[in-house]
Write a protein that holds these residues in place. Sequence first.
Motif, PDB file in Angstrom:
ATOM      1  N   LYS A 139       0.834  -1.206   0.000  1.00 50.12           N
ATOM      2  CA  LYS A 139       0.000   0.000   0.000  1.00 50.12           C
ATOM      3  C   LYS A 139       0.868   1.255   0.000  1.00 50.12           C
ATOM      4  O   LYS A 139       2.073   1.193   0.212  1.00 50.12           O
ATOM      5  CB  LYS A 139      -0.944  -0.038   1.197  1.00 50.12           C
ATOM      6  CG  LYS A 139      -1.922  -1.217   1.114  1.00 50.12           C
ATOM      7  CD  LYS A 139      -2.777  -1.378   2.358  1.00 50.12           C
ATOM      8  CE  LYS A 139      -3.661  -2.621   2.233  1.00 50.12           C
ATOM      9  NZ  LYS A 139      -4.453  -2.889   3.446  1.00 50.12           N
ATOM     10  N   CYS A 140       0.229   2.381  -0.243  1.00 51.56           N
ATOM     11  CA  CYS A 140       0.977   3.624  -0.473  1.00 51.56           C
ATOM     12  C   CYS A 140       1.872   4.001   0.695  1.00 51.56           C
ATOM     13  O   CYS A 140       3.081   4.171   0.533  1.00 51.56           O
ATOM     14  CB  CYS A 140       0.001   4.761  -0.778  1.00 51.56           C
ATOM     15  SG  CYS A 140      -0.966   4.492  -2.288  1.00 51.56           S
ATOM     16  N   ASP A 153      -9.782  -3.529  -0.523  1.00 49.36           N
ATOM     17  CA  ASP A 153      -9.028  -4.651   0.040  1.00 49.36           C
ATOM     18  C   ASP A 153      -9.585  -4.969   1.419  1.00 49.36           C
ATOM     19  O   ASP A 153     -10.739  -5.364   1.526  1.00 49.36           O
ATOM     20  CB  ASP A 153      -7.534  -4.304   0.094  1.00 49.36           C
ATOM     21  CG  ASP A 153      -6.664  -5.496   0.401  1.00 49.36           C
ATOM     22  OD1 ASP A 153      -6.844  -6.548  -0.246  1.00 49.36           O
ATOM     23  OD2 ASP A 153      -5.790  -5.388   1.281  1.00 49.36           O
ATOM     24  N   ASP A 154      -8.777  -4.798   2.474  1.00 46.87           N
ATOM     25  CA  ASP A 154      -9.307  -4.981   3.825  1.00 46.87           C
ATOM     26  C   ASP A 154     -10.396  -3.948   4.108  1.00 46.87           C
ATOM     27  O   ASP A 154     -11.349  -4.229   4.835  1.00 46.87           O
ATOM     28  CB  ASP A 154      -8.180  -4.844   4.860  1.00 46.87           C
ATOM     29  CG  ASP A 154      -7.151  -5.956   4.724  1.00 46.87           C
ATOM     30  OD1 ASP A 154      -7.533  -7.065   4.291  1.00 46.87           O
ATOM     31  OD2 ASP A 154      -5.974  -5.713   5.021  1.00 46.87           O
ATOM     32  N   ARG A 155     -10.202  -2.780   3.511  1.00 46.06           N
ATOM     33  CA  ARG A 155     -11.197  -1.709   3.620  1.00 46.06           C
ATOM     34  C   ARG A 155     -11.479  -1.164   2.229  1.00 46.06           C
ATOM     35  O   ARG A 155     -10.639  -1.300   1.331  1.00 46.06           O
ATOM     36  CB  ARG A 155     -10.680  -0.586   4.540  1.00 46.06           C
ATOM     37  CG  ARG A 155     -10.554  -0.993   6.007  1.00 46.06           C
ATOM     38  CD  ARG A 155     -10.134   0.187   6.869  1.00 46.06           C
ATOM     39  NE  ARG A 155      -8.795   0.647   6.524  1.00 46.06           N
ATOM     40  CZ  ARG A 155      -7.677   0.130   7.044  1.00 46.06           C
ATOM     41  NH1 ARG A 155      -7.737  -0.858   7.908  1.00 46.06           N
ATOM     42  NH2 ARG A 155      -6.501   0.604   6.689  1.00 46.06           N
ATOM     43  N   PRO A 156     -12.603  -0.529   2.042  1.00 48.59           N
ATOM     44  CA  PRO A 156     -12.924   0.026   0.714  1.00 48.59           C
ATOM     45  C   PRO A 156     -11.966   1.142   0.307  1.00 48.59           C
ATOM     46  O   PRO A 156     -11.487   1.911   1.142  1.00 48.59           O
ATOM     47  CB  PRO A 156     -14.360   0.563   0.892  1.00 48.59           C
ATOM     48  CG  PRO A 156     -14.890  -0.129   2.101  1.00 48.59           C
ATOM     49  CD  PRO A 156     -13.717  -0.367   2.994  1.00 48.59           C
ATOM     50  N   ASN A 157     -11.700   1.197  -0.983  1.00 48.31           N
ATOM     51  CA  ASN A 157     -10.967   2.322  -1.573  1.00 48.31           C
ATOM     52  C   ASN A 157      -9.595   2.549  -0.940  1.00 48.31           C
ATOM     53  O   ASN A 157      -9.199   3.686  -0.667  1.00 48.31           O
ATOM     54  CB  ASN A 157     -11.809   3.599  -1.437  1.00 48.31           C
ATOM     55  CG  ASN A 157     -11.573   4.555  -2.587  1.00 48.31           C
ATOM     56  OD1 ASN A 157     -11.316   4.135  -3.710  1.00 48.31           O
ATOM     57  ND2 ASN A 157     -11.669   5.852  -2.319  1.00 48.31           N
ATOM     58  N   GLU A 158      -8.842   1.491  -0.740  1.00 51.80           N
ATOM     59  CA  GLU A 158      -7.496   1.629  -0.172  1.00 51.80           C
ATOM     60  C   GLU A 158      -6.499   2.029  -1.259  1.00 51.80           C
ATOM     61  O   GLU A 158      -6.702   1.777  -2.445  1.00 51.80           O
ATOM     62  CB  GLU A 158      -7.058   0.323   0.494  1.00 51.80           C
ATOM     63  CG  GLU A 158      -7.845   0.022   1.754  1.00 51.80           C
ATOM     64  CD  GLU A 158      -7.150  -1.007   2.640  1.00 51.80           C
ATOM     65  OE1 GLU A 158      -6.316  -0.592   3.475  1.00 51.80           O
ATOM     66  OE2 GLU A 158      -7.444  -2.198   2.491  1.00 51.80           O
TER      67      GLU A 158
END
Length: 231
Positions: A139-140, A153-158
């Motif tokens: 991730k970023c 992913d685990d959360r929306p819009n990651e």
Amino acid sequence: MKTNNIHSLYISLIISLFLFTSCQWSSQYTYQQRSEKKKRELQAKHGGSSSSSNNNNSSVSSNTNKENKPKSKKGIEHKIPPGKKLTPQEYIDYYKDYAIESMHHKKVPASITLAQGLLESGAGNSSLARATNNHFGIKCGGNWSGNTYKYDDDRPNECFRVYNSVLDSYEDHGNFLRTRSWYAPLFKLKITDYKGWAKGLKKAGYATDPKYPSKLINIIEKYRLYEYDKR
């Protein structure tokens, strides 16, 4: 007679002064010509004008900065037919050299790198991997200045990192693990201890799946990826 002599002397002085001044001006003009010629020759040799010396310095600085920036490297994706779905073994054949190179430079076992790549990217076939060349689900984070991609992913819009090539993704994966203090204990393990690495990645928080270590170990043993740790 005396007056004529004085007059002649006066004229002679004027003529002499004129000739002297002319010679001085001619000498100065010739010197300026030579200077200008020399200046033009130097400009032609080095490019630009002398007034652009600051610009030349800026150009060198710019080139130096450009060289210091991480350069994108061309991967082997062009060898994969568009739309082709890779099998796990094909994925290994394509990217094993990347994993071995990372092991030599970053000290991450090649087996772990390949297993993570297979698992995280679905053998390079996931929509995230196809869209971003991100094969490790990285991730970023706060220090990422490259392109980004939003994905549920685990959360929306990651936010996920985007790479210009899969090779860039593999290199960043090694850097990512090397530069995070919570992964430091892993680098005290033997390079052949893939089981310790698999468990350590989960413990350090790389993934939330409780079965993450066993999944990595199963992949490594099924495809004998541990053999690459000895190269």
